[in-house]
Design an enzyme around this catalytic site. Structure first.
Site, short mmCIF file in Angstrom:
data_model
loop_
_atom_site.label_atom_id
_atom_site.label_comp_id
_atom_site.label_asym_id
_atom_site.label_seq_id
_atom_site.Cartn_x
_atom_site.Cartn_y
_atom_site.Cartn_z
CE LYS A 22 -2.09 -1.13 3.90
NZ LYS A 22 -1.35 -2.39 4.20
NE ARG A 97 -4.89 -1.12 10.02
CZ ARG A 97 -3.78 -0.72 9.37
NH1 ARG A 97 -3.78 0.42 8.72
NH2 ARG A 97 -2.72 -1.48 9.38
NE ARG A 143 7.69 -2.21 6.29
CZ ARG A 143 6.37 -2.13 6.44
NH1 ARG A 143 5.63 -1.61 5.49
NH2 ARG A 143 5.80 -2.60 7.54
NE ARG A 176 5.94 0.02 9.98
CZ ARG A 176 4.83 -0.02 9.26
NH1 ARG A 176 4.76 0.60 8.09
NH2 ARG A 176 3.78 -0.69 9.68
NE ARG A 187 2.00 -4.53 11.22
CZ ARG A 187 3.07 -4.41 10.43
NH1 ARG A 187 4.24 -4.88 10.82
NH2 ARG A 187 2.95 -3.81 9.28
P1 AP5 Z 1 4.79 -1.58 1.89
O1 AP5 Z 1 4.48 -0.79 0.67
O2 AP5 Z 1 5.52 -0.93 2.99
O3 AP5 Z 1 3.48 -2.35 2.43
P2 AP5 Z 1 2.21 -1.79 3.19
O4 AP5 Z 1 1.02 -2.48 2.62
O5 AP5 Z 1 2.21 -0.30 3.20
O6 AP5 Z 1 2.51 -2.39 4.63
P3 AP5 Z 1 2.37 -1.74 6.07
O7 AP5 Z 1 3.11 -2.69 6.98
O8 AP5 Z 1 2.81 -0.31 6.10
O9 AP5 Z 1 0.86 -1.83 6.31
P4 AP5 Z 1 0.13 -1.83 7.65
O10 AP5 Z 1 -1.25 -1.67 7.20
O11 AP5 Z 1 0.40 -2.98 8.52
O12 AP5 Z 1 0.82 -0.62 8.46
P5 AP5 Z 1 0.32 0.83 8.82
O13 AP5 Z 1 1.51 1.68 8.84
O14 AP5 Z 1 -0.85 1.21 8.02
O15 AP5 Z 1 5.63 -2.87 1.39
C1 AP5 Z 1 6.09 -3.83 2.33
C2 AP5 Z 1 7.45 -4.37 1.83
O16 AP5 Z 1 7.24 -5.11 0.62
C3 AP5 Z 1 8.46 -3.26 1.48
O17 AP5 Z 1 9.75 -3.69 1.84
C4 AP5 Z 1 8.38 -3.13 -0.06
O18 AP5 Z 1 9.61 -2.74 -0.63
C5 AP5 Z 1 7.97 -4.54 -0.47
N1 AP5 Z 1 7.11 -4.59 -1.64
C6 AP5 Z 1 6.07 -3.76 -1.92
N2 AP5 Z 1 5.47 -4.12 -3.07
C7 AP5 Z 1 6.14 -5.22 -3.52
C8 AP5 Z 1 5.98 -6.06 -4.67
N3 AP5 Z 1 5.03 -5.85 -5.57
N4 AP5 Z 1 6.83 -7.09 -4.82
C9 AP5 Z 1 7.84 -7.33 -3.89
N5 AP5 Z 1 8.04 -6.55 -2.79
C10 AP5 Z 1 7.20 -5.52 -2.61
O19 AP5 Z 1 -0.23 0.62 10.32
C11 AP5 Z 1 0.65 0.37 11.40
C12 AP5 Z 1 -0.15 0.35 12.70
O20 AP5 Z 1 -0.77 1.64 12.92
C13 AP5 Z 1 -1.32 -0.64 12.75
O21 AP5 Z 1 -0.88 -1.93 13.13
C14 AP5 Z 1 -2.23 0.02 13.81
O22 AP5 Z 1 -1.75 -0.21 15.12
C15 AP5 Z 1 -2.06 1.50 13.51
N6 AP5 Z 1 -3.07 1.99 12.54
C16 AP5 Z 1 -2.80 2.46 11.28
N7 AP5 Z 1 -3.94 2.81 10.67
C17 AP5 Z 1 -4.94 2.59 11.55
C18 AP5 Z 1 -6.36 2.73 11.50
N8 AP5 Z 1 -6.96 3.19 10.37
N9 AP5 Z 1 -7.09 2.38 12.57
C19 AP5 Z 1 -6.50 1.92 13.70
N10 AP5 Z 1 -5.17 1.74 13.82
C20 AP5 Z 1 -4.38 2.06 12.75
#
Ligand code: AP5
Length: 235
Positions: A22, A97, A143, A176, A187
């Site tokens: 994402k 979410r 990552r 991270r 997660r």
């Molecule tokens: P990346 O692009 O970083 O993946 P992502 O989907 O963004 O993963 P996240 O871990 O950031 O998502 P998340 O939803 O768990 O975290 P968030 O920060 O929102 O890619 C991942 C890796 O894969 C990278 O190394 C990249 O290079 C690689 N990659 C990408 N595409 C690829 C491909 N096509 N092929 C190969 N490799 C690839 O949330 C974190 C925390 O915040 C949550 O756990 C929660 O506690 C809180 N939070 C956030 N939003 C909310 C909400 N709306 N409500 C409540 N709590 C929330």
């Protein structure tokens, strides 16, 4: 490219499990269309870093891989969406979410955001990144993120040119806090239990488009351009 991108893209939601790509794709969409990426995870991490009351509340919850309570998230997202750079569109990455967050967003867009700013309703396009479960843990443990600009790398699939250094701004790459394997499992469980129903929510509303997130990064982007740039069907 200019013709393809010179359009009012409106709200875009990227949905998919942790590690689906994402953040990676949101940055590319933001650059192509000149609209902001709104990552609730990034905003929360900034708050944790700065030690704000929201950050203090969120720190332990995020470290456990659980979701931050809705009331805090709603205030945070509303504040961000009211900023002027969102007027012509934005990409939501990590929000909504839960079905409650999706319902809140619909109401916000309908009653406040677009009524006030655009005099009309513009429904979000919801792009689901579908990725094989087994790939996700490998992606997350591999990552690396840059401290300064949030640029995303992967030691297996997208390594930086110089080990542990960001290609773009030369800052140090870090792992991270929540990319430890035991937290990753939490997660992924939170995603299955709380976020997967959001997919059904948007599917029922006919707004969901699926993209093969297992494909290489450029291919995933190309699939997204096709979705966003296909001609509108007139009735
Ligand atoms: P990346 O692009 O970083 O993946 P992502 O989907 O963004 O993963 P996240 O871990 O950031 O998502 P998340 O939803 O768990 O975290 P968030 O920060 O929102 O890619 C991942 C890796 O894969 C990278 O190394 C990249 O290079 C690689 N990659 C990408 N595409 C690829 C491909 N096509 N092929 C190969 N490799 C690839 O949330 C974190 C925390 O915040 C949550 O756990 C929660 O506690 C809180 N939070 C956030 N939003 C909310 C909400 N709306 N409500 C409540 N709590 C929330």
């Amino acid at each position: 490219m200019a013709d393809a991108t010179a359009r009012n893209v409106g709200p875009i939601i990227l949905i998919g499990p942790p590690g689906a790509g994402k953040g990676t794709q949101a940055k590319r969409i933001a650059e192509r269309y000149g609209i902001p990426q709104i990552s609730t995870g990034d905003i929360l991490r900034e708050n944790v870093e700065r030690g704000t009351p929201l950050g203090v509340l969120a720190r332990d919850i995020m470290a456990r891989g659980e979701l931050v309570p809705n009331e805090s998230i709603f205030d945070m997202v509303a504040q961000r969406l009211r900023q002027v750079d969102c007027e012509h569109g934005f990409i939501l990455d990590g929000f909504p979410r839960t079905p409650a967050q999706a319902g809140w967003l619909d109401a916000f867009l309908e009653h406040e955001f677009f009524e006030n700013l655009h005099r009309g309703v513009c429904l979000p396009i919801v792009i689901r990144l579908k990725v094989d479960y087994n790939q996700l843990v490998k992606r997350l443990t591999g990552r690396r993120t840059c401290l300064a600009g949030g640029h995303i790398y992967n030691i297996y699939s997208q390594p930086p040119r110089v080990d542990e250094i960001c290609d773009v701004d030369g800052s140090k790459l870090v792992i991270r806090d929540d990319d430890r394997e035991e937290v990753i499992r939490e997660r992924l469980t939170a995603y299955e239990l709380q976020t997967r129903p959001v997919i059904d929510y948007y599917e029922r509303k006919g707004r969901l488009v699926c993209v093969d997130g297992d494909a290489p990064v450029d291919e995933v982007s190309n699939q997204i351009w096709q979705v966003l740039e296909r001609p509108a069907v007139s009735n």
